[in-house]
Design a protein around this motif. Structure first.
Motif, PDB file in Angstrom:
ATOM      1  N   LEU A   1       0.822  -1.215   0.000  1.00 23.17           N
ATOM      2  CA  LEU A   1       0.000   0.000   0.000  1.00 23.17           C
ATOM      3  C   LEU A   1       0.864   1.277   0.000  1.00 23.17           C
ATOM      4  N   SER A   2       0.159   2.414   0.075  1.00 28.90           N
ATOM      5  CA  SER A   2       0.807   3.700  -0.224  1.00 28.90           C
ATOM      6  C   SER A   2       1.996   4.056   0.675  1.00 28.90           C
TER       7      SER A   2
ATOM      8  N   SER B   1      -7.390   1.790  -6.477  1.00 30.22           N
ATOM      9  CA  SER B   1      -7.466   2.657  -5.290  1.00 30.22           C
ATOM     10  C   SER B   1      -7.678   4.111  -5.711  1.00 30.22           C
ATOM     11  N   ILE B   2      -8.180   4.922  -4.771  1.00 29.48           N
ATOM     12  CA  ILE B   2      -8.231   6.374  -4.990  1.00 29.48           C
ATOM     13  C   ILE B   2      -6.829   6.940  -5.193  1.00 29.48           C
TER      14      ILE B   2
ATOM     15  N   TYR C   1       2.750   3.414  -5.198  1.00 28.34           N
ATOM     16  CA  TYR C   1       1.493   2.657  -5.100  1.00 28.34           C
ATOM     17  C   TYR C   1       0.484   3.200  -6.111  1.00 28.34           C
TER      18      TYR C   1
ATOM     19  N   TYR D   1     -10.834   1.355  -4.564  1.00 25.36           N
ATOM     20  CA  TYR D   1     -11.273   1.438  -3.169  1.00 25.36           C
ATOM     21  C   TYR D   1     -10.842   2.754  -2.531  1.00 25.36           C
ATOM     22  N   PRO D   2     -11.744   3.333  -1.731  1.00 23.90           N
ATOM     23  CA  PRO D   2     -11.305   4.405  -0.819  1.00 23.90           C
ATOM     24  C   PRO D   2     -10.622   3.763   0.397  1.00 23.90           C
ATOM     25  N   GLY D   3     -10.327   4.518   1.449  1.00 22.55           N
ATOM     26  CA  GLY D   3      -9.787   3.920   2.674  1.00 22.55           C
ATOM     27  C   GLY D   3     -10.833   2.993   3.279  1.00 22.55           C
TER      28      GLY D   3
ATOM     29  N   GLY E   1      -1.062   1.710   4.990  1.00 22.09           N
ATOM     30  CA  GLY E   1      -1.825   2.671   4.198  1.00 22.09           C
ATOM     31  C   GLY E   1      -1.806   4.069   4.805  1.00 22.09           C
ATOM     32  N   THR E   2      -2.247   5.038   4.005  1.00 21.80           N
ATOM     33  CA  THR E   2      -2.337   6.432   4.449  1.00 21.80           C
ATOM     34  C   THR E   2      -3.656   6.680   5.171  1.00 21.80           C
ATOM     35  N   THR E   3      -4.657   5.850   4.870  1.00 26.31           N
ATOM     36  CA  THR E   3      -5.965   6.020   5.509  1.00 26.31           C
ATOM     37  C   THR E   3      -6.072   5.245   6.834  1.00 26.31           C
TER      38      THR E   3
ATOM     39  N   TRP F   1      -4.492  13.291  -2.754  1.00 28.74           N
ATOM     40  CA  TRP F   1      -5.633  12.431  -3.101  1.00 28.74           C
ATOM     41  C   TRP F   1      -6.947  13.213  -3.104  1.00 28.74           C
TER      42      TRP F   1
HETATM   43  C1  AKB Z   1      -3.875   3.367   1.402  1.00 27.69           C
HETATM   44  O1  AKB Z   1      -4.086   4.240   2.260  1.00 27.69           O
HETATM   45  O2  AKB Z   1      -2.781   3.195   0.847  1.00 27.69           O
HETATM   46  C2  AKB Z   1      -5.036   2.486   0.994  1.00 27.69           C
HETATM   47  C3  AKB Z   1      -5.737   3.018  -0.209  1.00 27.69           C
HETATM   48  C4  AKB Z   1      -6.584   4.224  -0.120  1.00 27.69           C
HETATM   49  O3  AKB Z   1      -5.634   2.448  -1.261  1.00 27.69           O
HETATM   50  N1  AKB Z   1      -5.949   2.354   2.084  1.00 27.69           N
END
Ligand code: AKB
Length: 318
Positions: free
Chosen positions: A79-80, A118-119, A143, A170-172, A183-185, A280
């Motif tokens: 992930l990010s 992903s977003i 990512y 997908y969102p978070g 992840g960032t979320t 984002w």
């Molecule tokens: C992330 O934060 O990297 C993931 C995503 C939004 O794809 N949760």
């Protein structure tokens, strides 16, 4: 025809819940969970499991040959936030893992493939509000651009080889059963754990960072609705925008306080994840998913906070 479903990356946050749901629908023996790591308890005890490394194509070939899946879900990814620490590995795993699965799906005539985007495919010059399906996309994380390139490959395999590959941006995703990773979320999950354990939380994102989010049950329902939709309804072969709820750390903290008035939140300075979040969207236009497969989210921020706190209270070792 009975389905044989192979889920690659089954131990992760989404994989764990998808395996359980699909085993409930199709029967435990019809859903083969696989992962590079030892299976989680819920997966090990509810049906078949195989070790799989998406970067090892021979290993994957063996799995496809042995199980002859009719559907494959590829969920293994970096992930990010972790991707920025290990950029080459993130590119390798996210890209070559997908290409291996797309090739094998064509070779073994797999009827349907699901792959999550992903977003993160959007970037600083994409519109921030109601980000449309089609717009400027200039992701600046590994990512994000691995997901954008992956979307192009999905559309290409559909056009060139007729592969029925389906995908969601997908969102978070917020859930309590399995831990998220890198992840960032993820702050929107950690906040509930820390509220219950210590009564306080330091958010790595600033108070006003608005991001698109979704409760896990909605994400699983969206995924299965997309996979069940008639092929002629699927107008997007790259990846569908999907919206749930948008909120900030401050707004989520307010919801936690409604349940736990003594809860406090602070905000970190200079966390590298802030720059990712700032690049984002804040909200997503998912009208194409609504039109093509009747998508509607069910969880708002109140239902999300209630469900997270209620379930974590019963499961966390405090
Ligand atoms: C992330 O934060 O990297 C993931 C995503 C939004 O794809 N949760």
């Amino acid at each position: 025809m009975s389905e044989k479903i192979l889920i690659i990356g089954a131990n992760g946050q989404i994989g764990t819940e998808l395996v359980t749901t699909l085993r409930g629908i199709h029967g435990a023996e019809q859903v083969i969970a696989s992962d590079i790591n030892n299976p989680a308890y819920a997966i090990r005890h509810s049906g078949p499991f195989e070790f799989a490394n998406v970067l090892d194509k021979d290993n994957l070939h063996h799995l496809f040959q042995k199980h002859q899946p009719t559907q494959v879900y590829l969920l293994a990814a970096i992930l990010s936030a972790t991707g920025e620490q290990k950029p080459k590995l993130a590119w390798d795993l996210n890209m070559n893992g997908l290409l291996h699965v797309l090739d094998l799906a064509v070779e073994f005539n797999v009827a349907k493939v699901f792959w999550p985007s992903s977003i993160a495919v959007f970037g600083p010059n994409s519109p921030k509000q109601n980000t449309p399906q089609y717009c400027v996309m200039d992701p600046n994380t590994v990512y994000g651009f691995s997901k954008l390139a992956g979307e192009r490959w999905c559309e290409y395999y559909h056009a060139k080889y007729g592969l029925d590959v389906r995908s969601i941006r997908y969102p978070g995703i917020i859930s309590w059963k399995a831990a998220p990773g890198g992840g960032t979320t993820d702050y929107a999950i950690h906040i509930f754990h820390e509220a219950l354990k210590t009564g306080t939380y330091e958010s790595f994102l600033s108070a006003n960072t608005m991001l698109p989010m979704m409760y896990m049950d909605d994400a699983i329902r969206a995924t299965i609705s997309l996979m069940d939709a008639p092929a002629e309804n699927i107008s997007i072969r790259s990846s569908y925008n999907l919206a749930g709820i948008s909120f900030t750390p401050e707004q989520l903290a307010e919801k936690v306080k409604e349940h736990m008035p003594e809860f406090t939140i602070t905000y970190a300075d200079n966390d590298p994840r802030q720059a990712i979040a700032d690049s984002w969207p804040q909200s997503i236009d998912d009208s194409t998913a609504q039109r093509d497969w009747n998508w509607q989210p069910e969880y708002d921020i109140n239902a999300l906070a209630d469900t997270m706190l209620k379930n974590l209270k019963n499961t966390l070792v405090l």
